[in-house]
Each structure stands twice: as structure tokens, then as C-alpha cells.
Design an enzyme around this catalytic site. Structure first.
Site, mmCIF file in Angstrom:
data_model
loop_
_atom_site.group_PDB
_atom_site.id
_atom_site.type_symbol
_atom_site.label_atom_id
_atom_site.label_comp_id
_atom_site.label_asym_id
_atom_site.label_seq_id
_atom_site.Cartn_x
_atom_site.Cartn_y
_atom_site.Cartn_z
ATOM 1 N N THR A 172 0.657 -1.174 0.121
ATOM 2 C CA THR A 172 0.163 -0.130 -0.077
ATOM 3 C C THR A 172 1.020 1.296 -0.049
ATOM 4 O OG1 THR A 172 -1.571 -1.250 1.413
ATOM 5 C CG2 THR A 172 -1.812 1.159 1.396
ATOM 6 N N VAL A 201 -11.594 -7.622 0.381
ATOM 7 C CA VAL A 201 -11.370 -6.098 0.937
ATOM 8 C C VAL A 201 -10.375 -5.649 1.907
ATOM 9 C CG1 VAL A 201 -12.601 -4.158 1.903
ATOM 10 C CG2 VAL A 201 -13.966 -5.688 0.413
HETATM 11 N N1 GLY Z 1 -2.912 -3.330 3.598
HETATM 12 C C1 GLY Z 1 -3.430 -3.656 2.096
HETATM 13 C C2 GLY Z 1 -4.132 -4.865 2.331
HETATM 14 O O1 GLY Z 1 -3.968 -5.695 3.218
HETATM 15 O O2 GLY Z 1 -4.827 -5.146 1.276
#
Ligand code: GLY
Length: 303
Positions: A172, A201
Site C-alpha cells: 500500500t 477487501v
Molecule cells: N494493507 C493492504 C491490504 O492488506 O490489502
């Protein structure tokens, strides 16, 4: 050093390129930090020229979303049906308003739609609303699948473990800024973990992954399910809001994560300082004040 702190009472720009970069080689990390540095300097300059902090944070994320070395926007990881589903969020600390998009496949800049959602009634949107609204607002739509990601996905189809889980691909991107007026904003964008069950998600468009108030701003990266279970961003903000010093709040949250064998990291700031922590080996980041870089991720030598 997996934890760092600094005192900074004026402008702070913090950017990260993800806990678990696509290319964890020394060259890959150097490339990621270089890209963050450049975007950080542009943000610092824009803020000193009085540009709005929400615009600056969004612009930082848009640049990261356009750079396929990062797992956000164009070049995002694919879920195990070969489709990219991107999530992003923005939190305006002054108003304490959260907005975001979830599992949108065809937005060129999920962060741009997150920003537009700040002013709408529905603040967190998923498909089909995401692409519909993007078209209504003239926000560009596109396929975010790169050849490199396609090849990786096709290769995974041949693996005995299909659907496998690329457990370290969760890079991310995120940005936390405090401008000269003390206005705090946190923004994050992700392509997810890669090869997940279709429709999975991430934490990124939740208050576990991204949070800002007048007290603190936090952007988290890493294993989304763990981040959600630990409500990392909201938890850290609550500690600061309730009076804990940022350094202590950061350290307590980091030690809890280590104890639970978590795989994530974050960038955070409050009214007077900034803090970083990651339980993963890598998390490219940069921190800038109004004069320039004050801290950045450095590879530690193996010994
Ligand atoms: N932190 C991003 C995900 O786990 O999709």
C-alpha cells in the site's frame, strides 16, 4: 531501526511505499525511496506556497498510483480471478471526515475519487458506484493491469498451490501531512495483498488503515486482516487523543504488534512530532519538514 521519532512543530510531510515492497532488493528499495523523496519535496514546496493540504495529499497519492513500482493504481496486484480491485481513502483531520473507495477496478486514481467523496453524502463507495461516479465527475477510468502483474498472475495458475497467497505483497502507499496551520490529513491507496479471493477487501478504506483528527494522523500498510483486527490507525489516534505522548503511543502499539507477530507498519504524526514503526523488514518511507528530508528508510546490513 524499526521505530523512529522526531519533534517537528511546523510542517511535516510523511510518505510510505508499503510494508512489503514488490522489489525488496537493495536497488528496488533505493528506487522506491528515491521516488518518495521526489514526491515529498514537491509536496513540501506546494505546502510552502500555501496549497491546500488535501489537494497536496491527493496529489502525492496520484503520483504514487501512476508509478507501477508501487502496489496502488496502475500496476496494482491482481486478485486470484486476475482482476485488480483497488481501495483508497482520505481523512480530513480538521473536520474528522473519512471517505474512500473499495474494490474499484477501473479508476486511474482511486485517491481522486476518495477526495471527491469528502463532499458527498455517501462517503465510502464500492462498484458499480465508483466507476459510475468517476464518469459523472470526469475522473479518468482505465485498466490498471500491467504486463508484469498479468505474467505473475498467469504463473500462479500453474502453481500447485493455486490459489496461492502472495503473503508479502501488500505494499500500500500512504501519506500523512500536517501543514503550517496544523491541519492534519492522512491518505492511503492500495492494490491489496495480491492473489486474494475475488472481492476480498483491504483495510485501506477503513479507519483501521487510515485515520486523521486534529490530534493525529496515521496511515498503515501491511497485512490488511491483521491491521483490521488491531484497529491500528484508530487505536493509535485514540491513545494520542487521550493524552499519551506520540512516542509512547507508537512504542506501545509497536510492541503489541510484535507480541502478536503482526506484519504491518505505519507513519504517524501529532501536533508536535512524527513517528514510524514497522514489524516487517522493509517499509520504504520519507519524512520531510519545511527545509527538506529529516528521515528516510535505510536498509540495515545483515550481520
Ligand atoms: N494493507 C493492504 C491490504 O492488506 O490489502
Amino acid at each position: 531501526m524499526n521505530q523512529q521519532y522526531g519533534t517537528e512543530k511546523e510542517l511535516v510531510v510523511m510518505l510510505h511505499g508499503g510494508a512489503g515492497p514488490q522489489d525488496p532488493s537493495a536497488e528496488g528499495i533505493a528506487r522506491a525511496v528515491k521516488a518518495l523523496r521526489k514526491i515529498g519535496h514537491q509536496a513540501r514546496k506546494a505546502l510552502l506556497e500555501n496549497e491546500d493540504v488535501i489537494e497536496v495529499a491527493t496529489s502525492c497519492l496520484m503520483k504514487l498510483e501512476s508509478d507501477p513500482q508501487f502496489n496502488a493504481g496502475y500496476g496494482s496486484a491482481l486478485q486470484n480471478d486476475g482482476i485488480a480491485r483497488l481501495s483508497a481513502s482520505l481523512m480530513d483531520g480538521r473536520k474528522q471526515v473519512f471517505s474512500g473507495v473499495i474494490a474499484a477496478s477501473y479508476l486511474k486514481h482511486p485517491s481522486l475519487l476518495s477526495k471527491s467523496l469528502q463532499k458527498r453524502h455517501a462517503k465510502v463507495l464500492s462498484p458499480p458506484g465508483t466507476e459510475l461516479l468517476a464518469r459523472e465527475l470526469g475522473i479518468p477510468v482505465q485498466s490498471n493491469i500491467t504486463e508484469r502483474r498479468s505474467k505473475k498472475w498467469l504463473k500462479s495458475l500453474d502453481e500447485a498451490s493455486y490459489p496461492s497467497d502472495f503473503s508479502d505483497v501488500s505494499d500500500t502507499v500512504g501519506c500523512v501531512i500536517r501543514d503550517l496551520r496544523g491541519h492534519i490529513v492522512a491518505a492511503s491507496s492500495t492494490g491489496g495483498r495480491g492473489n486474494e479471493y475475488p472481492g476480498r477487501v483491504s483495510d485501506t478504506a477503513t479507519v483501521a488503515g487510515n485515520y486523521a483528527s486534529k490530534y493525529a494522523g496515521i496511515a498503515v500498510t501491511g497485512h490488511g486482516e491483521q491491521i483490521t483486527d488491531d484497529a491500528v490507525a484508530a487505536r493509535l489516534e485514540t491513545r494520542v487523543r487521550d493524552g499519551m505522548a506520540l512516542e509512547e503511543a507508537n512504542s506501545k502499539t509497536y510492541l503489541e504488534a510484535l507480541k502478536r507477530k503482526r506484519r504491518y507498519g505505519w507513519i504517524a504524526l501529532n501536533k508536535t512530532g512524527w513517528a514510524i514503526a514497522h514489524t516487517t523488514k522493509f517499509m520504504p518511507y520519507v519524512v520531510l519538514n519545511q527545509k527538506g528530508i529529516v528521515a528516510e528508510f535505510k536498509l540495515q546490513s545483515e550481520s
